[in-house]
Each structure stands twice: as structure tokens, then as C-alpha cells.
Design an enzyme around this catalytic site. Structure first.
Site, mmCIF file in Angstrom:
data_model
loop_
_atom_site.group_PDB
_atom_site.id
_atom_site.type_symbol
_atom_site.label_atom_id
_atom_site.label_comp_id
_atom_site.label_asym_id
_atom_site.label_seq_id
_atom_site.Cartn_x
_atom_site.Cartn_y
_atom_site.Cartn_z
ATOM 1 N N ASP A 94 -0.165 5.112 1.119
ATOM 2 C CA ASP A 94 -0.384 6.013 2.253
ATOM 3 C C ASP A 94 -0.449 5.247 3.566
ATOM 4 O OD1 ASP A 94 -0.714 8.511 0.753
ATOM 5 O OD2 ASP A 94 -2.517 7.556 -0.038
ATOM 6 N N ASP A 113 -1.648 -1.007 5.968
ATOM 7 C CA ASP A 113 -1.936 -0.375 7.259
ATOM 8 C C ASP A 113 -3.428 -0.239 7.502
ATOM 9 O OD1 ASP A 113 -2.461 3.065 6.974
ATOM 10 O OD2 ASP A 113 -2.219 1.743 5.250
ATOM 11 N N ASP A 140 0.866 -1.166 0.000
ATOM 12 C CA ASP A 140 0.000 0.000 0.000
ATOM 13 C C ASP A 140 0.911 1.227 0.000
ATOM 14 O OD1 ASP A 140 -2.415 1.558 0.346
ATOM 15 O OD2 ASP A 140 -1.803 1.808 2.434
#
Length: 213
Positions: free
Chosen positions: A24, A178, A22
């Protein structure tokens, strides 16, 4: 010493042939910038920023989050207009993007050893700007975003497409994420899902972006 120990918490087990990240909150410390853009967008409408709601839906495209917001809070926000303004503001703020070193260190370690991709719920313009700002764009053979027309996380489609483009079986891919939606998508794709939050520190205080601006 402590920083080195954190790096050791992220490992790639035997049998993994491709890595997917991922962007961000995983590769880049950009979530405070996104939260700042959200807060400014809601403030312009005279509304409080629904921080717990945004955290709950982290990893999903802005347009989808706003649709869910309207449904949950009984609002009728202009989804397209809000999305355009928010994404433009994020684009402006991304000059301040910083790398999340434990994850970035792992990506750099495997550069040239394993094929790697980025899969993000953000727009292509913002993801590309982020990767350029943290000096990582050349590490990734594949970058997929919300603009690629596939169902967003937690659907597995983006991860499966990334694996196909890397030429790696889904079951041999490891995903670093995250967000709960991203971790669910990785598992649904049959991939090894690794939650980076214990290593990078979880969700940030959105006030940090305001104080550092």
C-alpha cells in the site's frame, strides 16, 4: 517526458541481489481507500478521523494502530471489532486499487532478473486482493503480511524472513517503502532502504477516495 524522468529516480545499484516491496502506497495507490475506511469507522462511533495520527503510524497493522490510538487519546475502542470492520471495508474498496507506475515499472523491469518479495503490514486477504487488482501477483515469489505471525514494522523480522525465503543475504536486498516504520525496519535488517515518496508523491488526500467513489 516527466513520467519517464520519475521512473529514472528509482534505481537498483550494483551488488543488490533481491528486491522487497511494500504494498500500500508503494506498489498500489490504495492509501486513499484505507483512509476512507478509517474515516467511516470513526464516523460510525461519532468520532473525528485522526488523520495526522494515522499518517504518523502508516505502515503498521490496523490492530496496533488502534491500540496506540487508545493509549494516546485515552479511548477504549473495541480494537478487535473495529479492526474487523475496517479490514472488511478495505477489502470491498480494493476493487478500485490502481498501480503506482514508477514503482511498478521497476518491478516489471526486474521480473525474472532478480527474486522479489512483498512485505506488508496489511492482512493477507487485502494484500493478495490488491496485487491481483493491479495485475502484479505473479511477479513475487514471496508475500509476507501481518497474518504471518512475525513482529510488525519497524521490527526487521518480516524483511529478514523475506530475504531468507528468497535465498538472498539481507545485506544484498533493497527495500522500497513509503512509510517511516518500513524504512526503519529495512535499515534495522541491514538492507538498502529506498523511500518512494519523492517519486510517487507522498501521502494522498483522503478526500480523493470519497470524491471518486
Amino acid at each position: 517526458m516527466a513520467e519517464h524522468a520519475l521512473h529514472l529516480e528509482l534505481t537498483v545499484p550494483a551488488g543488490i541481489s533481491g528486491l522487497i516491496f511494500d504494498c500500500d502506497g508503494t506498489l498500489a495507490d490504495t492509501l486513499p481507500l484505507h483512509y476512507r475506511a478509517w474515516e467511516e469507522g470513526f464516523a460510525a462511533l461519532g468520532l473525528a478521523c485522526p488523520q495526522p495520527f494515522l499518517v504518523r503510524h502508516n505502515g503498521k497493522p490496523t490492530e496496533q494502530i488502534l491500540q496506540l490510538y487508545n493509549a494516546e487519546f485515552g479511548r477504549q475502542l473495541d480494537v478487535a471489532g473495529f479492526t474487523a470492520r475496517k479490514e472488511q471495508r478495505v477489502h470491498e474498496l480494493l476493487v478500485d486499487a490502481r498501480p503506482l507506475e514508477p514503482v511498478v515499472a521497476l518491478a516489471r523491469h526486474y521480473q525474472g532478473r532478480l527474486p522479489m518479495a512483498v512485505v506488508s503490514g496489511g492482512t493477507r486477504a487485502n494484500v493478495e486482493r490488491t496485487l491481483a487488482a493491479i495485475g502484479l501477483r505473479t511477479l513475487f515469489a514471496v508475500v509476507l503480511t501481518a497474518d504471518d505471525g512475525l513482529p510488525p514494522k519497524p521490527a526487521p523480522d518480516l524483511f529478514l524472513e523475506a530475504a531468507a525465503r528468497l535465498g538472498v543475504a539481507a545485506t544484498e536486498c533493497q527495500v522500497f517503502e513509503d512509510a517511516d516504520a518500513g524504512l526503519e525496519a529495512a535499515r534495522r535488517a541491514g538492507m538498502l532502504a529506498t523511500d518512494v515518496r519523492p517519486v510517487v508523491g507522498g501521502y494522498p488526500d483522503p478526500g480523493r477516495a470519497r470524491s471518486s467513489a
